[in-house]
Scaffold this active site. Structure first.
Site, short mmCIF file in Angstrom:
data_model
loop_
_atom_site.label_atom_id
_atom_site.label_comp_id
_atom_site.label_asym_id
_atom_site.label_seq_id
_atom_site.Cartn_x
_atom_site.Cartn_y
_atom_site.Cartn_z
N CYS A 115 -29.46 32.12 24.33
CA CYS A 115 -28.50 31.23 24.99
C CYS A 115 -28.13 30.04 24.11
O CYS A 115 -28.73 29.80 23.07
CB CYS A 115 -29.06 30.75 26.32
SG CYS A 115 -30.44 29.58 26.12
N ALA A 158 -30.88 27.59 23.32
CA ALA A 158 -31.77 28.09 22.26
C ALA A 158 -31.18 27.81 20.89
O ALA A 158 -31.88 27.39 19.96
CB ALA A 158 -32.00 29.59 22.43
N ARG A 196 -40.71 29.78 17.44
CA ARG A 196 -39.88 30.19 16.30
C ARG A 196 -40.63 30.12 14.98
O ARG A 196 -40.16 30.56 13.96
CB ARG A 196 -38.61 29.35 16.25
CG ARG A 196 -37.58 29.80 15.22
CD ARG A 196 -36.22 29.32 15.63
NE ARG A 196 -35.19 29.41 14.63
CZ ARG A 196 -34.76 28.39 13.91
NH1 ARG A 196 -35.29 27.20 14.06
NH2 ARG A 196 -33.77 28.56 13.05
#
Ligand code: CFN
Length: 539
Positions: free
Chosen positions: A58, A61, A92
């Protein structure tokens, strides 16, 4: 090893045959048979058909997680219910290295306003201001950034007004907000754009420090996943290149604010940061150049490109020395591994740049990419920017309009004259342009944008690739089909994969994966009978 590949037009038919007519028609425009000579048009950056299982993320993000997240001394507050903050907390694997123990590093924290039902009904601005105050009191950061999640946009909290108010109140802390509600745009790509605009508007140009170093460049679109940026920095140091500012792996607020002081923007991931490259070029006269430090050959090529740009004989000589020093270690490992990997096939479906960059590492291992695609890239990432000259800062977020930049004669100090730029281009250097993925891919390979879960399964069934590259959502589904999956987002706890040492890491990891006998023990859905299971066991 495979020398015979399936007919790609038949494959495409098979991929879309189960879809309703309207969906099939739409997907057909995103499933392309490649021709590197005359690159065909790819439908990209369009809304995913509802009901299809996409790999995409999204807007929040892309903004908070991808672009702002890796900067260590900014407090990033997620304004929303706790899930968005929690699931973007360290997943991440972007690394950072504070220079001293006293340097701020907030990357390990997860800041969120933890909105409750009451805030959704009566508004969350008050709670947001309390959170900003609390972060300021506890940490005294240089900057606080606010990220809007979906409900914030729906109830109309004004994160920008709240940020302005708190910034004025503090006086010594830059506070700014991002309207990066998850639903904006069609993917995380919109979030990249919103982040670029916000950083440019609120940060770039605030720090006029002149750094030491003869060759100063910004490293754009390198986020230090698994330590990638550390390896690039190691190589740059050896060559005598200075990273002025990094967007945004291992970066600091001071660096981002200083970006306008560099002489070149070297762009690693074009998709996530091309807007910044364009804006820095337009407003401050800094040219940009696409580089790629994934793959040993690409790293050498990129170093040569950078040296050619600066045009300094001493730098060019040093770059050659470094390449000469680094390459033998790489070659040694390739020579050992190549007989085991050569002729194998790979598929890459990830993000907006790695599905392209990692093809170089696979070809160094003698492996062929039979199909690849991005989750959220735009046409230019596939087809190249030269064929789409009007793309320059495309507006899929509305605040780019407020940001329209006129060349300011005070600030516009071109680093190169028009004639110098033309000369570099004549030497074959891509200045302010980018070739894209398809030029490098084999004729008749398949290019699939925003691939669906269903299409991935079909492709694996048809091609039976030796390795599939995607993310954690795909990993175990694919591995249950007997095909190893390499995570190209998080690197499966591995990395770095950039530069020369990174290439060696990658070769070894891939060798271990594709030559592991365990995959033959798994019964894939197309291996229907017990007999075929035995067959594959004894194979
Ligand atoms: S680090 Fe980058 S390289 S920034 Fe981008 S387009 Fe993502 S987070 Mo996952 S791995 Fe991926 Fe790229 Fe650029 Fe990463 S391929 S999807 S938004 N990406």
């Amino acid at each position: 090893s495979k020398t015979q590949f399936p007919d790609p037009s038949q494959v495409r038919e098979e991929l879309i045959e189960k879809y309703p007519a309207k969906v099939a028609k739409k997907r057909n425009k995103s499933i392309i048979i490649n021709d590197p000579e005359t690159v065909p048009e790819v439908q990209a950056n369009v809304r995913t058909v509802p009901g299809i299982i996409t790999q995409r993320g999204c807007s929040y993000a892309g903004c908070k997680g991808v672009v702002l997240g890796p900067t260590r001394d900014v407090v990033n507050i997620t304004h929303g219910p706790i899930g968005c903050g929690f699931y973007s907390w360290l997943t991440r694997r972007n690394q950072t290295k504070p220079e001293t123990d006293a340097d701020a590093n907030f990357i390990t924290y997860c800041f969120s306003t933890d909105m409750q039902e009451e805030n959704i009904v009566f508004g969350g601005e008050k709670k947001l201001k309390v959170a900003i105050q609390e972060a300021y009191d506890l940490f005294h950061p240089k900057a606080i950034a606010i990220f809007s999640t979906c409900p914030v946009g729906l109830i109309g909290d004004d994160v920008h007004a709240a940020s302005r108010e708190m910034k004025e109140k503090f006086g010594d802390c830059n506070v700014f907000g991002f309207s990066c509600e998850g639903y904006r745009g069609v993917s995380q790509s919109a979030g990249h754009h919103i982040a670029n605009n916000g950083i440019f508007k609120h940060m770039v140009g605030r720090n006029n420090e002149i750094k030491e170093g003869k060759f100063k460049l910004n490293l754009l679109g390198e986020y230090n996943i698994g330590g990638d940026a550390f390896e690039i920095e190691r190589i740059f140091n050896k060559c005598g290149l200075t990273i002025n500012s990094s967007f945004s792996g291992n970066s600091t607020v001071g660096q981002l604010e200083n970006a306008h002081m560099a002489d070149l923007n070297a762009i690693m991931c074009h998709r996530s940061i091309n807007y910044m490259g364009d804006m820095l070029e337009t407003k401050y006269g800094i040219p940009w150049m696409k580089i790629n430090f994934i793959g040993a050959e690409s790293s050498a090529k990129s170093l040569r490109k950078i040296a050619e740009y600066f045009g300094d004989a001493e730098l060019k000589a040093r770059v050659e020395e470094v390449i000469k020093e680094e390459m033998p270690k790489v070659k040694e490992v390739i020579d050992e591994i190549l007989p085991r990997t050569s002729g194998k096939t790979a598929m890459l479906f990830v993000g907006g740049s790695r599905a392209h960059h990692y093809q170089d590492l696979f070809s160094e291992l003698g492996m062929t990419t039979v199909a690849a695609g991005y989750e959220f890239a735009h046409r230019d990432d596939y087809e190249g920017r030269e064929v789409l000259p009007n793309i320059k800062v495309d507006a899929d977020s509305k605040n780019i309009e407020e940001l329209k930049i006129e060349a300011d004669p005070e600030l516009y100090k071109p680093r190169k004259t028009e004639a110098e730029l033309e000369e570099l281009k004549a030497k074959g250097l891509e200045i302010n342009s980018y070739e894209g993925m398809m030029k490098q891919m084999m004729k008749k390979s398949l290019v699939v944008d925003d691939i669906s879960h269903y299409e991935s399964e079909k492709l694996i069934e048809i091609y039976k690739p030796d390795i599939f590259c995607a993310g954690v959502k795909e990993k175990y589904v694919v591995q249950k089909m007997g095909v190893p999956l390499k995570q190209l987002h998080s690197y499966d706890y591995g990395g770095p994969y950039t530069g020369f040492e990174g290439a060696v890491n990658f070769y070894r990891d891939i060798d271990r994966m594709v030559n592991n006998p365990v995959w033959k023990l798994i019964k894939a859905p197309w291996q229907k009978t017990a007999d075929s299971e035995k067959e594959s066991l004894s194979a």
